[in-house]
Design an enzyme around this catalytic site. Structure first.
Site, PDB file in Angstrom:
ATOM      1  N   ARG A  42      -1.501  -8.698  12.994  1.00 42.46           N
ATOM      2  CA  ARG A  42      -1.830  -7.762  12.081  1.00 42.46           C
ATOM      3  C   ARG A  42      -2.799  -8.471  11.063  1.00 42.46           C
ATOM      4  NH1 ARG A  42       3.508  -5.267  10.679  1.00 42.46           N
ATOM      5  NH2 ARG A  42       2.265  -3.870   9.336  1.00 42.46           N
ATOM      6  N   ARG A  57      11.378  -7.528   3.961  1.00 41.99           N
ATOM      7  CA  ARG A  57      11.408  -6.144   4.070  1.00 41.99           C
ATOM      8  C   ARG A  57      12.357  -5.839   5.343  1.00 41.99           C
ATOM      9  NH1 ARG A  57       5.502  -3.193   4.523  1.00 41.99           N
ATOM     10  NH2 ARG A  57       5.553  -4.004   6.586  1.00 41.99           N
ATOM     11  N   ARG A  73      10.618  -1.555  12.232  1.00 43.08           N
ATOM     12  CA  ARG A  73       9.490  -1.231  12.952  1.00 43.08           C
ATOM     13  C   ARG A  73       9.026  -2.098  14.018  1.00 43.08           C
ATOM     14  NH1 ARG A  73       4.144  -0.131   8.700  1.00 43.08           N
ATOM     15  NH2 ARG A  73       3.375  -1.111  10.355  1.00 43.08           N
ATOM     16  N   ARG A  97      -9.865   1.374   8.430  1.00 36.78           N
ATOM     17  CA  ARG A  97      -9.622  -0.143   8.633  1.00 36.78           C
ATOM     18  C   ARG A  97     -10.764  -0.752   9.481  1.00 36.78           C
ATOM     19  NH1 ARG A  97      -3.861   0.805   9.030  1.00 36.78           N
ATOM     20  NH2 ARG A  97      -2.586  -1.073   9.548  1.00 36.78           N
ATOM     21  N   LYS A 103       0.899  -1.160   0.050  1.00 38.56           N
ATOM     22  CA  LYS A 103       0.224  -0.082   0.103  1.00 38.56           C
ATOM     23  C   LYS A 103       1.046   1.324  -0.036  1.00 38.56           C
ATOM     24  CE  LYS A 103      -2.386  -0.733   3.812  1.00 38.56           C
ATOM     25  NZ  LYS A 103      -2.207  -1.964   4.177  1.00 38.56           N
TER      26      LYS A 103
HETATM   27  P1  AMP Z   1       0.140   0.725   9.421  1.00 37.38           P
HETATM   28  O1  AMP Z   1       1.583   1.673   9.305  1.00 37.38           O
HETATM   29  O2  AMP Z   1      -0.932   1.187   8.466  1.00 37.38           O
HETATM   30  O3  AMP Z   1       0.563  -0.782   9.135  1.00 37.38           O
HETATM   31  O4  AMP Z   1      -0.366   0.836  10.914  1.00 37.38           O
HETATM   32  C1  AMP Z   1       0.616   0.388  12.003  1.00 37.38           C
HETATM   33  C2  AMP Z   1      -0.464   0.390  13.042  1.00 37.38           C
HETATM   34  O5  AMP Z   1      -1.010   1.866  13.522  1.00 37.38           O
HETATM   35  C3  AMP Z   1      -1.433  -0.852  12.984  1.00 37.38           C
HETATM   36  O6  AMP Z   1      -1.164  -2.180  13.169  1.00 37.38           O
HETATM   37  C4  AMP Z   1      -2.672  -0.060  14.077  1.00 37.38           C
HETATM   38  O7  AMP Z   1      -2.077  -0.789  15.272  1.00 37.38           O
HETATM   39  C5  AMP Z   1      -2.332   1.278  13.934  1.00 37.38           C
HETATM   40  N1  AMP Z   1      -3.081   2.016  12.914  1.00 37.38           N
HETATM   41  C6  AMP Z   1      -3.220   2.505  11.756  1.00 37.38           C
HETATM   42  N2  AMP Z   1      -3.932   3.031  11.062  1.00 37.38           N
HETATM   43  C7  AMP Z   1      -5.193   2.611  11.803  1.00 37.38           C
HETATM   44  C8  AMP Z   1      -6.506   2.898  11.728  1.00 37.38           C
HETATM   45  N3  AMP Z   1      -6.975   3.333  10.925  1.00 37.38           N
HETATM   46  N4  AMP Z   1      -7.017   2.279  12.798  1.00 37.38           N
HETATM   47  C9  AMP Z   1      -6.959   1.710  13.874  1.00 37.38           C
HETATM   48  N5  AMP Z   1      -5.569   1.565  14.101  1.00 37.38           N
HETATM   49  C10 AMP Z   1      -4.575   1.933  12.845  1.00 37.38           C
END
Ligand code: AMP
Length: 192
Positions: free
Chosen positions: A150, A127, A139, A88, A13
């Site tokens: 996740r 990655r 991360r 999400r 993404k």
């Molecule tokens: P990402 O970088 O998009 O993979 O997001 C990392 C983490 O941030 C996720 O595993 C969630 O814990 C939190 N997170 C990011 N976006 C959201 C969202 N829209 N709703 C809830 N938690 C989020």
């Protein structure tokens, strides 16, 4: 152009969002990036989000919908944006619709990257290894155990968001297992 990009963790993404930014000149709004910045800065949102993120679960809907509502009102997002990592949950998708409705706006499309879930764990390990080889920080949620959480969180809470947009007739599905260039081509074709 107002877009949402959907897909499980590791589907690409972030990479595709950056290409959409270049093509359409709209900002990429990534809740994951915003939340990590809040954690790093030690803000109150960051403090509420940190442990949940480290477990690979979702932070509360109100927290992210508030962040996004504020962000999409900023000047650079007036003519469009690409949302990466938001919504999400179906509740977040409904909140986004309501927020856009207040200014008579709507999403143009939701793009879903469809990927082979089994291949994602391998991609995530690659990655991490590449980042480590470049001497970059990894991360905290990019480890095999949290990654599985996740993925499961995506299946249970985010996959229904694609159905929600399909019901509205704006879902565009792309085979995310193709090369990065082919995926981008597929996205641009569906948006033209
Ligand atoms: P990402 O970088 O998009 O993979 O997001 C990392 C983490 O941030 C996720 O595993 C969630 O814990 C939190 N997170 C990011 N976006 C959201 C969202 N829209 N709703 C809830 N938690 C989020």
């Amino acid at each position: 152009m107002r877009l949402v990009l959907l897909g499980p963790p590791g589907a690409g993404k972030g990479t595709q969002a950056r290409r959409i930014v270049e093509r359409f000149g709209i900002p990429q709004l990534s809740t994951g990036v915003m939340l990590r910045a809040a954690v790093a800065a030690g803000t109150s949102i960051g403090k509420q989000a940190q442990a949940v993120m480290e477990r690979g679960e979702l932070v509360p809907d109100e927290l992210v919908t508030g962040i996004i509502a504020e962000r999409i009102e900023q000047a650079d997002a007036r003519s469009g944006f690409i949302l990466d990592g938001f919504p999400r949950t179906v509740a977040q998708a409904i909140a986004l619709d309501l927020e856009l409705n207040t200014t008579k706006l709507a999403l143009d499309a939701a793009i879903e990257l469809q990927v082979d879930i089994a291949a994602l764990t391998k991609r995530m390990s690659q990655r991490v290894a590449e980042a480590q080889a470049r001497g970059e920080a990894v991360r905290p949620d990019d480890n095999p155990a949290t990654f599985q959480v996740r993925l499961e969180t995506y299946r249970a809470q985010t996959a229904p968001v694609a159905e929600f947009y399909a019901g509205k007739g704006i879902l565009k599905t792309i085979d995310g297992m193709q090369s990065i260039d082919k995926v981008s081509d597929g996205i641009f074709l569906r948006l033209s």
